[in-house]
Design a protein around this motif. Structure first.
Motif, short mmCIF file in Angstrom:
data_model
loop_
_atom_site.label_atom_id
_atom_site.label_comp_id
_atom_site.label_asym_id
_atom_site.label_seq_id
_atom_site.Cartn_x
_atom_site.Cartn_y
_atom_site.Cartn_z
N ASP A 286 0.81 -1.21 0.00
CA ASP A 286 0.00 0.00 0.00
C ASP A 286 0.85 1.26 0.00
O ASP A 286 0.36 2.36 0.28
CB ASP A 286 -0.94 0.02 1.20
N HIS A 290 -1.04 4.81 0.51
CA HIS A 290 -1.20 5.21 1.90
C HIS A 290 0.11 5.77 2.48
O HIS A 290 1.21 5.49 1.97
CB HIS A 290 -1.65 4.03 2.77
N CYS A 309 -3.27 6.42 6.62
CA CYS A 309 -4.28 7.20 5.92
C CYS A 309 -3.96 7.21 4.42
O CYS A 309 -2.80 7.10 4.02
CB CYS A 309 -4.27 8.64 6.45
N ARG A 310 -5.01 7.40 3.62
CA ARG A 310 -4.80 7.39 2.17
C ARG A 310 -4.11 8.65 1.69
O ARG A 310 -4.22 9.71 2.27
CB ARG A 310 -6.14 7.25 1.43
N GLU A 349 -12.17 8.34 7.37
CA GLU A 349 -12.48 8.50 5.96
C GLU A 349 -12.95 7.14 5.44
O GLU A 349 -12.73 6.10 6.08
CB GLU A 349 -11.24 8.95 5.18
N GLU A 350 -13.61 7.15 4.28
CA GLU A 350 -13.97 5.89 3.64
C GLU A 350 -12.70 5.20 3.12
O GLU A 350 -11.65 5.82 3.01
CB GLU A 350 -14.96 6.15 2.50
N THR A 351 -12.81 3.93 2.81
CA THR A 351 -11.63 3.17 2.38
C THR A 351 -11.00 3.75 1.12
O THR A 351 -9.80 3.56 0.88
CB THR A 351 -11.99 1.70 2.12
N ASP A 352 -11.80 4.46 0.30
CA ASP A 352 -11.24 5.06 -0.90
C ASP A 352 -10.79 6.50 -0.67
O ASP A 352 -10.43 7.22 -1.60
CB ASP A 352 -12.25 5.01 -2.05
#
Length: 437
Positions: A286, A290, A309-310, A349-352
């Motif tokens: 990731d 991320h 976090c993304r 936050e959402e996964t995206d």
């Protein structure tokens, strides 16, 4: 019984009653040392009843109007400080007991260097076991200046417990950045030029850009160098990548597991901690999507809590600002939250990476408030986005009614709310946290 006897009898009875009353009053009296302490002042509640989260009781609290946009809290003293305009050119720092709403001490009125239509800035800081309030302004010399220069920064430092006031004036060429997240007041140009004011003595110390203690073998440290904060060990400094404490620790030596040791960049500070962003190790599945956000102890650099976090959910141009609960256990920063006791971190936050949550405040109970779809903290406090509350014990956000006003902060069990009335007068309102059953 004659009429005269009746009069005498009535007079005797009246005299006895007066004597009894005097004896009763005497028995209720006593010396001042024996008197019971007065009960705390209980405020029946502010006149303004905002629609706020259910965790606050709008019938218990206080309200003040015509106050500065900024306020500051000294949790150890239980005081909230704010600025009041005395006349067209003078201001005064005033304090309020956070729980009772009773007025505390007030400083002397003074004329800041800033334009008269702008409030001076207000900060708070802690050094050792003492807390301070600081007001500052920047401008050209006037008749009240104490130093010789084209322009300067004028600071008034107040002992939060006693109100003792100290004036410090620092010659400064360009528009400054003034912060107080550490044990000293940091003045900088946003780059490598800096000065530190000791709040307890008023002493000003400067460090030349060439004396920032650049770590060996760190070419990125000498690029985009910036003094970021003050620690008890020395200045916190960053480069294009990597950061260090002058004469203390180096980020490369305290890099969290699973991150690139040379990638750390500090974002913001609160008392005793710094929040930094790190890149995942090359080759991690990731790493491209991320990054890690890590809370480090300021004195040692040790990682205390972290969360993934993304990218690019938080851009470098909008680094989240650390905000602490009054007792220091919880930290929030934008969509990030940390429980330092449990060493846990959250990224809301959402996964995206969509529907991020912007947090505005956190109480000692671990309940934080914020809004989704808000552009920033200011937007969330102004009613932007969808209000949310989060229990940081579970980490689960819960939606609130769309018309709920969010607290801007918390002080000694009181939520602090900003509100502007129809006459464009700013108000600061405190509502008590509801007691748990």
């Amino acid at each position: 019984m004659t009429k005269r006897q009746k009069i005498v009898r009535v007079s005797l009875i009246a005299g006895v009653l007066i004597l009894v009353m005097l004896l009763v009053l005497a028995s209720c009296g006593g010396s001042k040392d024996e008197a019971k302490p007065e009960k705390p002042v209980v405020n029946t509640g502010p006149d303004t009843q905002l629609n706020v989260p259910d965790g606050y009781n709008t019938r218990r609290g206080w309200e003040i109007s015509d106050v500065s946009p900024q306020y500051a809290v000294a949790s150890a003293t239980g005081l909230v400080a704010y600025l009041a305009r005395i006349d067209e050119s003078r201001y005064q720092l005033r304090t309020q007991n956070a729980v009772t709403g009773k007025a505390g001490w007030s400083g002397e009125a003074w004329r800041p260097l800033a334009p008269v239509d702008r409030y001076p800035r207000l900060l708070s800081l802690t050094k050792g076991d003492k807390q301070y309030f600081v007001t500052w302004s920047y401008g050209r010399l006037g008749e009240y200046a104490l130093a010789s220069a084209d322009s300067l920064i004028s600071l008034d430092v107040y002992d939060a417990a006693t109100g003792e006031q100290r004036r410090v004036e620092v010659p400064w060429g360009d528009a400054p950045t003034v912060t107080s997240a550490g044990p000293g007041i940091l003045i900088s140009d946003g780059k490598a030029l800096s000065a530190v004011v000791d709040p307890s003595t008023g002493e000003v110390s400067r460090t030349a850009p060439g004396s920032l203690g650049y770590p060996k073998g760190c070419p990125n440290c000498k690029k985009l160098t910036e003094v970021r904060g003050v620690t008890s060990k020395g200045l916190l400094v960053s480069g294009a990548k990597e950061f260090w404490v002058r004469g203390g620790w180096f980020s490369r030596k305290v890099a969290p597991k699973g991150t690139e040791p040379t990638s750390g960049v500090p974002a913001s500070m609160s008392y005793g901690h710094v929040l930094a962003k790190w890149q995942k190790k090359k080759g991690a599945k990731d790493a491209a999507t991320h990054e890690m956000w890590v809370v480090h102890a300021l004195d040692t650099g040790k990682a205390v809590a972290q969360v993934r976090c993304r990218k690019p959910a938080i851009s470098s141009g909008a680094d989240p600002q650390l905000v602490s609960s009054p007792d220091g256990r919880y930290l929030i920063a934008g969509r990030l939250a940390f429980d330092l006791d449990e060493k846990k971190g959250y990224c809301f936050e959402e996964t995206d990476g969509t529907r991020p949550l912007t947090l505005t405040s956190v109480a000692d109970t671990g309940v934080a408030y914020g809004a989704t779809k808000a552009r920033n903290v200011t937007d969330a406090l102004s009613g932007g986005g969808n209000p949310v509350q989060v229990n940081l014990v579970t980490g689960e956000p819960e939606p609130l009614a769309l018309n709920v006003r969010l607290p801007a902060g918390d002080a000694t069990g009181m939520g602090l709310f900003r509100w502007t009335d129809g006459k464009d007068r700013p108000h600061l309102i405190a509502y008590a946290l509801r007691e748990e059953n």
